[in-house]
Structures are given as C-alpha cells and as structure tokens.
Enzyme design. Structure first.
Site, PDB file in Angstrom:
ATOM      1  N   LYS A  81       0.837  -1.198   0.000  1.00  0.00           N
ATOM      2  CA  LYS A  81       0.000   0.000   0.000  1.00  0.00           C
ATOM      3  C   LYS A  81       0.874   1.251   0.000  1.00  0.00           C
ATOM      4  O   LYS A  81       1.903   1.309   0.677  1.00  0.00           O
ATOM      5  CB  LYS A  81      -0.884  -0.042   1.250  1.00  0.00           C
ATOM      6  CG  LYS A  81      -1.873   1.081   1.421  1.00  0.00           C
ATOM      7  CD  LYS A  81      -2.684   0.820   2.687  1.00  0.00           C
ATOM      8  CE  LYS A  81      -3.667   1.911   3.019  1.00  0.00           C
ATOM      9  NZ  LYS A  81      -4.424   1.604   4.260  1.00  0.00           N
ATOM     10  N   SER A 121      -9.020   2.370   3.346  1.00  0.00           N
ATOM     11  CA  SER A 121      -8.017   2.963   2.478  1.00  0.00           C
ATOM     12  C   SER A 121      -7.104   1.941   1.800  1.00  0.00           C
ATOM     13  O   SER A 121      -6.250   2.302   0.992  1.00  0.00           O
ATOM     14  CB  SER A 121      -7.155   3.942   3.294  1.00  0.00           C
ATOM     15  OG  SER A 121      -6.493   3.275   4.359  1.00  0.00           O
ATOM     16  N   SER A 148      -9.812   0.030   7.512  1.00  0.00           N
ATOM     17  CA  SER A 148      -9.169   0.131   6.205  1.00  0.00           C
ATOM     18  C   SER A 148      -8.699  -1.186   5.614  1.00  0.00           C
ATOM     19  O   SER A 148      -8.328  -1.238   4.438  1.00  0.00           O
ATOM     20  CB  SER A 148      -7.980   1.095   6.273  1.00  0.00           C
ATOM     21  OG  SER A 148      -8.429   2.412   6.451  1.00  0.00           O
TER      22      SER A 148
END
Length: 474
Positions: A73, A150, A174
């Site tokens: 990520k 996210s 997330s």
C-alpha cells in the site's frame, strides 16, 4: 503458469520449494497479470519490476513465502520508491522512501517480492481509494463499485488475482472494509501484534499493519512470519499461541459464546436487509458448528460519542502528517490537498490540547466499558463490516454531506481501532447480482487464534477462495 493466479501464497511458495517454478517465474507471471488486468481496475499505481526481478533472484528458497509476489500500500514505505501517501501535493515533490517500513522489511525477510505500490486515498483518511494522484480504483467484482479504502488498491489487486496477498493497514476499518467489498479475508490484528515501528504514524494506536488474503491459512501463516515487537515499541509484546497461529487451523476451536449484532446505532446508516440476512446466515452456520450464538453486543459500541472521539484523535494526526511533510517539501498551496484532507486538517487545528486530552480520557473509559462485555462471558462478536453493499465509485461525494457519511459508515469497525482488539472480515455471501458481502468477527485482546480458528471453520463449511470476480487474471 496460467494457473498461478488461482493459487494462494502458501501454494505458490510450495512450488518454489519443490523446484517446479523459480521465484523469478512467479514474479514474471505476476507482472504479466498486472499488465493484463490492472488497466481495468487501476489498483497498482507504481511498478518496480526491474528491481523486483533482481530481488527474486536472491530469494532464499527455504523462506516460508519464497518468491511470492506481493504489493505494498502506498502509505507504507518501500526503500527508493515514491513516498507520496496518495497525495498529489507530495507526489509533485518527487519524494522517495529512505527505508522500508517494518512490515515491508519483515515480509521481504519471509520471502515476499514487492512488485509495486497500490492505491490509497490521500493520507489514508477516506473509505474509498480515490485521489488526484492516481484517480479512481474500481472493484473487480463490479467496475462501477468501489473496492473501499483505504486499502482498496490492495484488495482490488488481490481479488483480481494479480497477487495472492497484499500489504495494507487498518486505522478505522481500512483492511476489513475493502476485504468485505472484495470477497477477501482481512484481519486487523491486536494493537502491538505486528510492530508498526517505533515513531511510526500509528495514529495514537488506532492504526495497525495488516494484509488482505484469499485464504485463512495465508492470513495465519503471514501473521506467524511478521508478528512481534521492534526495539522501542511502546506496546507490550504479545505471546503467540503454542504452535503459532497456523496451529489454530489444525484443530477446531472449543465451543465459543458468540454475540450477534445486526443493527447500527440510530445516528448512523442503518443495516440493509441483505446485509442483515448475511449476518444471520453466518450466525446459523456458527450455531450449526456447535457454538452458542445469542443476541448480544457491547452497549458502549453504539455510544454516539465513539466516532466523534475517534475522529477528534484522527484529525490531529492529519495535522501532524501535513505539517511534517510541509517542513520537508514546503507548505501546500490553495487546492493542493483533497477535500477530505482539508476537512480533517481544519478540525485538527481547531481542537485544543485540553480537548484532545479529554478525548483520550473518554476513550480510556470507553475501552473499559467495551472490555466488560468480553469479561462477562463472551468470546466473539459477530456483526456487519459495513451497513450496506459496496458503494458506487464517486461515493461519498455524490451524496449530500459526503464527509459526514464517510464517518458514519465506520460504526462497526472504528470502535475496535480505539480498543485495539483484533477483528477479522470474512466473506459471507455473494448477492443475486454477484456483489460481495462480508461479516466481522471480533475477539478479546490477543485472541487472533480464535478469529483464525472460527474463520477457518466458516471457510470449510462455505468455501470462497474458488469464486472469481468478472475481472480476474485468468
């Protein structure tokens, strides 16, 4: 080689150990899948193929995940790669990472090869993976839906078969929300189970490193490979179970007492009928497996102050992130930041030190109230992850008061970032039109073994890893 997309991480590593494939071949096949499929979903926002191939040649074939391709990520540093955290403002500076994040370094040590970075909203503060630095990331199950945020890029890439496992993080849901949206397994570990690194931006203990996977056994084996403290961590070390977390897969859990919550607090979006039905289906499966399943939940979880307190603390960390970056690259100009970042930046600057201290005091009392439910005789809580099916891309901005909506949807996930408890999202069902719905299981501190054991039970009764979204690297 075309079948590699369907194999989980442990199976891919087993092929390396047996000599059937090399780490370089695994990486080359994953690169081909990314180039074939990712244009449709826009999950991979930075490619480091040449370096990945070089690293694959040096992988220890005895490592537990030898040669397995993965993605990181964009909130997590990989040395020498862009470090813009989803921000177009930071990206313009050309900023790069000076070192690997602790989680990335441990995954490399376990044999993983990082092929690139996945999309995330600016500084990770939105429940979709859309930003001006990379655009819109789409859900491989339905391209008009969001994969969440996210860690939405990580989840979209894993669901589409680009990699079998991808690294992310959970600071309010997330990992769990994107996993639920993409028919994946998403474990948020106990705070301190996996070190974020001393001085890391863990948002007052709300944020923890994590991964998304397609199988429970990959989640368990990954946790065994990367768990543990780092020197200087503020949290106390957590002992793993005897035999590691993989041992939880090999023996059914004892009969557990599981509470069920299928409604949201009155101030939040209400649970839809199809999500409620999914929770009830999983409750019935757990009951059939011999567990005591009853109505029950921590009353404190639905306290209307829980989310405002969570976001008071979060907003100050947004100020910290922006100000630290401004000292390094210069301050942002008008319009440089995404609207949601501007919102939390304003809120954080308006909060006084005493108000923040009062928030922390309230959260301490909240944790004690939540803990009482587990100490009263419950082992697990079963709940929705999200009150509805995945939202359309462009949400929440397409609706009035979008920022507030993006807060209220975290009613089931964010409370456990405040408490630090482990929670896992597992696939529950696909709707009649093929949209994934997930459910959440939550355990007491340090009891990831219970979550892994029960998730493995559900996976055996109702397998999900063989199901493929329409956009998949076949």
């Amino acid at each position: 080689m075309s079948d590699l997309a369907t194999l989980d991480a442990l199976d891919q590593a087993a092929l390396v150990r047996s000599g059937e494939v090399t780490p370089v071949e695994l990486v080359e096949a994953a690169i081909e899948r990314i180039e074939q499929v990712d244009p449709a979903i826009n999950s991979v926002i930075h490619r480091r193929y040449d370096r990945a191939l070089e690293e694959a040649r040096r992988v220890d074939p005895a490592a537990p995940f030898a040669g397995v391709p993965t993605l990181s990520k964009a909130l997590n540093d990989t040395v020498g790669d862009p470090a813009h955290y989803g921000s177009a403002w930071v990206a313009r500076s050309g900023r790069t990472a000076r070192r690997d994040a602790v989680m990335v370094a441990r995954m490399r040590a376990a044999g993983f090869v990082v092929l690139g970075q996945t999309s995330t909203p600016e500084f990770g503060v939105l429940s979709v993976s859309e930003s001006r630095v990379h655009g819109v990331t789409r859900n491989p199950w339905s391209l008009d839906l969001t994969p969440g945020g996210s860690s939405g890029g990580a989840s979209a890439a894993t669901a589409a078969g680009l990699v079998p496992i991808a690294q992310g993080g959970d600071g309010g849901g997330s990992i769990r929300m994107p996993a639920a949206f993409c028919h994946l397994v998403g474990l948020k570990p106990t705070l301190g189970r996996i070190s974020g690194g001393p001085g890391g931006a863990n948002r007052w203990g709300h944020s923890v490193p994590a991964v998304v996977t397609r199988t429970v056994r990959d989640t368990a084996a990954l946790l065994d490979a990367v768990a543990g403290p780092a020197a200087g961590d503020a949290t106390a070390p957590l002992d793993p179970p005897d035999g590691g977390f993989v041992s939880a897969l090999q023996q059914p859990p004892r009969r557990l007492r599981i509470g069920v919550l299928d409604h949201a607090p009155g101030h939040a979006p209400q649970v839809t009928d199809e999500v409620r039905a999914a929770v009830r289906e999983i409750a019935a499966l757990l009951s059939d497996a011999g567990h005591e399943v009853v109505e029950g939940h921590p009353e404190a979880m639905l306290d209307p102050r829980a989310l405002p307190a969570f976001f008071d603390a979060l907003s100050v960390t947004v100020v910290q992130s922006v100000d630290a970056m401004a000292r390094e690259i210069g301050p942002p100009g008008p319009g440089d930041l995404d609207p949601v970042t501007e919102h939390w930046l304003r809120r954080g600057r308006e909060l006084s030190g005493v108000e923040l201290a009062d928030t922390f005091l309230w959260q301490g009392e909240f944790r004690a109230r939540m803990a009482q439910w587990w100490s009263s005789g419950f082992d697990l809580l079963l709940s929705p992850v999200f009150a509805s099916r995945p939202k359309q891309v462009g949400w929440p901005w397409a609706e009035p008061d979008g920022i507030q909506l993006s807060v209220d949807v975290l009613s089931f996930t964010a409370p456990f970032n405040t408490t630090g408890q482990p929670a896992i999202s597992v696939p529950a069902t696909l709707t009649a039109d093929g949209v994934p719905l997930g459910v959440q299981l939550v355990a007491d501190h340090g009891r990831e073994d219970l979550l892994i054991g029960v998730a493995a039970e559900l996976e055996q009764v109702r397998p999900w890893a063989h199901l493929r979204p329409p956009t998949f690297a076949a």
